[in-house]
Write an enzyme that holds these catalytic residues in place. Structure first.
Site, mmCIF file in Angstrom:
data_model
loop_
_atom_site.group_PDB
_atom_site.id
_atom_site.type_symbol
_atom_site.label_atom_id
_atom_site.label_comp_id
_atom_site.label_asym_id
_atom_site.label_seq_id
_atom_site.Cartn_x
_atom_site.Cartn_y
_atom_site.Cartn_z
ATOM 1 N N HIS A 1 63.041 106.881 87.330
ATOM 2 C CA HIS A 1 62.102 107.550 86.524
ATOM 3 C C HIS A 1 62.490 109.310 86.761
ATOM 4 C CE1 HIS A 1 59.527 103.968 87.314
ATOM 5 N NE2 HIS A 1 59.319 104.129 86.065
ATOM 6 N N ASN A 2 63.392 109.419 85.662
ATOM 7 C CA ASN A 2 63.961 110.803 85.749
ATOM 8 C C ASN A 2 64.127 111.174 84.118
ATOM 9 O OD1 ASN A 2 66.293 109.414 84.678
ATOM 10 N ND2 ASN A 2 66.974 108.958 86.640
ATOM 11 N N PHE A 3 64.796 112.377 83.964
ATOM 12 C CA PHE A 3 64.872 112.932 82.458
ATOM 13 C C PHE A 3 65.671 111.988 81.583
ATOM 14 C CE2 PHE A 3 66.654 115.687 79.283
ATOM 15 C CZ PHE A 3 65.528 115.995 78.758
ATOM 16 N N HIS B 1 65.628 108.719 81.802
ATOM 17 C CA HIS B 1 65.015 107.810 81.171
ATOM 18 C C HIS B 1 63.993 108.270 80.241
ATOM 19 C CE1 HIS B 1 61.683 104.480 81.280
ATOM 20 N NE2 HIS B 1 60.884 105.510 81.712
ATOM 21 N N HIS C 1 55.885 110.843 78.993
ATOM 22 C CA HIS C 1 55.060 109.787 79.457
ATOM 23 C C HIS C 1 55.193 109.579 81.067
ATOM 24 C CE1 HIS C 1 58.871 107.633 79.420
ATOM 25 N NE2 HIS C 1 58.441 106.843 80.405
ATOM 26 N N ASP C 2 56.336 109.878 81.626
ATOM 27 C CA ASP C 2 56.521 109.854 83.262
ATOM 28 C C ASP C 2 56.648 111.306 84.146
ATOM 29 O OD1 ASP C 2 56.299 107.444 83.742
ATOM 30 O OD2 ASP C 2 58.212 106.788 83.158
ATOM 31 N N ASP D 1 59.159 102.209 76.518
ATOM 32 C CA ASP D 1 59.056 102.355 77.835
ATOM 33 C C ASP D 1 59.918 101.423 78.626
ATOM 34 O OD1 ASP D 1 58.478 103.684 80.181
ATOM 35 O OD2 ASP D 1 56.842 102.580 80.571
ATOM 36 N N TYR E 1 63.146 100.661 93.489
ATOM 37 C CA TYR E 1 62.186 99.450 94.134
ATOM 38 C C TYR E 1 62.556 99.652 95.549
ATOM 39 C CZ TYR E 1 60.521 97.408 89.651
ATOM 40 O OH TYR E 1 59.811 97.357 88.676
ATOM 41 N N ALA F 1 65.307 89.209 89.434
ATOM 42 C CA ALA F 1 64.524 90.614 88.839
ATOM 43 C C ALA F 1 64.141 90.554 87.190
ATOM 44 C CB ALA F 1 65.059 92.044 89.338
#
Length: 517
Positions: free
Chosen positions: A253-255, A257, A293-294, A403, A425, A453
């Site tokens: 969850h970084n830029f 993404h 969004h994040d 997303d 995770y 996964a």
């Protein structure tokens, strides 16, 4: 999902070297570093010299495999960076170093500060107890205690012990960009890049942060959003810088993404011809929600926030704590005049834009996946583009698709994202184990593999959602739905290989055990 043979053809550019034309040919798969060395050599400049390349109009040309080609009549010139320019960079680097040193220094002083403040609190509480102060004096002491606690919180930074446990004082956190627009280079996007940006096959791994910022800026101009909302182009640049600097360096969850999701949204707008079906305001809402969004994601999901009773979970009453936080940070940035891309929008219209962006960001909480998809399924067979309810539901599904769209991309682009996600995770599950919290099996490094996964997620989440969208936009089947089916088959084959290897090891171990007896 393969590329055409033209992508293997070498690239040719022409340079002005001391008044003479110098032809330079290189592979499209060269790295930017290799190209820079080749340009230095061709221009009689020592290797490892910092250089920039200009076109005849003085515009900066990006030095990478996607740079626009030119002709002998339109020569590029390679110029060494001047000492003054290097000096500016060195000053900037020294400034960053001193800031980092200052932060370290403050971090190491926290224990001293805590001791000092605790002692002062103890003294004040003793005064209250021993001297039997009057009510007014007691109130004064309480105020002093509150100030001291606030001081300890603010000077402690609120995130020293746990990067995911927020402090309510974070509301005052600085969200303005640490650098201003002059340090944000302008890149000339090649026609090849412009066309690639519109497709789900776009490779997001080949771009640096400044290049991704330039691509996002281009998208806002290309869709007509700058004109529609009367945005100041400099404000757009500042806003994008502030957004980038408020994404953390998490494995997933970084830029990058953020850019990945925004580029997929831009691609879907073009692929589904949404400009003909939705308003420009809808386009602005979709793109801005995707970009934001994040924001400030801590790398630990909602389940952790709720189980660990973090201040985010307390603040938002366990209801989508992360998504609520992303919205809050997004509008905290937009509240700054220098970053407010909607500054010239009518206040009543801005209220509706804000409401819609919040609704879209909150829709990215996977806990609401079933509810949102079911609502869309009920509307899709008789979809009405004139209905606000239908369009709002469609926008929610679109941001959800973007997303979690990594598996839509080619395998070589998608697979590294799986590694990044599993790394995040595992960080969370390790922490949950150390804190005695419940651990989800799909996040446990001792139980999950890459195939296990992905298979369930692709089969039961991605394919059903994208196939539902395909009912409304059949054109996505070839470029989006079929790649998902191929990805499912790919991971199922990997799982069969893993299972066969596991079975073989079991057989060998049993055989060895029998021999020992």
């Amino acid at each position: 999902m393969g590329s055409s043979s033209s992508s293997y053809a070498p690239k040719t550019i022409y340079l002005d070297v001391d008044g003479k034309v110098q032809k330079v040919v290189f592979s499209r798969h060269c790295s930017p570093c290799d190209i820079k060395e080749l340009l230095c050599s061709s221009s009689n400049i020592p290797r490892n010299t910092a250089i920039m390349m200009l076109n005849p109009e003085g515009a900066l040309v990006s030095i990478d495999p996607t740079m626009p080609t030119n002709s002998p009549n339109f020569l590029y010139k390679v110029v060494p960076l001047s000492t003054a320019q290097l000096g500016e960079k060195e000053d900037m680097f020294q400034n960053v170093l001193s800031q980092v040193a200052d932060q370290f220094s403050r971090a190491f002083r926290i224990n001293e500060l805590k001791t000092e403040v605790t002692n002062r609190i103890a003294m004040l509480e003793k005064r209250v107890e021993l001297e039997g102060l009057k009510v007014v004096e007691i109130e004064k002491c309480k105020n002093e205690l509150k100030k001291l606690r606030d001081e300890m919180t603010s000077r402690g930074g609120g995130r020293v012990n746990c990067p995911c446990k927020y402090n309510f004082s974070d509301d005052g956190k600085k969200v303005t960009p640490r650098r201003d627009v002059p340090s944000y280079p302008k890149y000339t996007l090649s026609q090849e890049t412009i066309e690639a940006l519109k497709k789900p096959t776009f490779d997001v791994w080949h771009w640096e942060h400044n290049e991704m910022l330039s691509c996002l800026e281009y998208m806002y101009h290309d869709l007509g959003l700058v004109k529609e909302f009367n945005m100041n182009p400099i404000t757009l640049k500042r806003w994008l810088l502030a957004v980038q600097e408020n994404y953390r360096n998490n494995p997933f969850h970084n830029f990058r993404h953020c850019f990945c999701v925004s580029q997929m949204m831009y691609g879907m707008i073009h692929l589904c011809n949404l400009q003909e079906k939705l308003t420009l305001t809808d386009m602005g809402i979709l793109m801005t929600a995707a970009v934001c969004h994040d924001l400030d994601h801590p790398g630990y999901n909602n389940t952790y926030q709720i189980n660990a009773r973090t201040e985010l979970a307390v603040r938002y009453n366990d209801i989508s704590p992360l998504e609520n936080h992303h919205c809050a940070v997004a509008f905290q940035i937009l509240s700054l005049p220098e970053c407010n891309i909607f500054a010239n929008v009518d206040p009543e219209a801005f209220k509706q834009i804000r409401k819609a962006i919040i609704a879209l960001i909150l829709a990215t909480d996977m806990a609401r996946h079933g509810e949102i998809l079911e609502s869309f399924k009920q509307k899709v067979d008789n979809f009405d583009f004139t209905s606000e309810e239908h369009v709002t539901c469609l926008k929610m599904v679109l941001i959800k698709c973007c997303d979690i769209s990594n598996e839509v991309r080619p395998t070589e682009v998608a697979e590294p994202w799986v590694d990044c996600l599993l790394e995040e995770y595992f960080m969370q599950s390790d922490r949950e184990k150390s804190e005695g919290l419940p651990v989800a099996p799909f996040m446990d490094r001792d139980k999950v593999t890459k195939p296990t996964a992905q298979i369930g997620f692709i089969k039961f989440v991605l394919i059903p959602m994208f196939e539902t969208v395909m009912k409304l936009f059949p054109q996505i089947e070839e470029l989006m739905v079929q790649p998902l089916r191929d990805s499912r088959d790919h991971y199922e084959e990997l799982k069969q290989i893993d299972d066969a290897m596991t079975e073989k090891k079991k057989t060998e171990n049993m055989s060895l055990g029998g021999r020992k007896k």
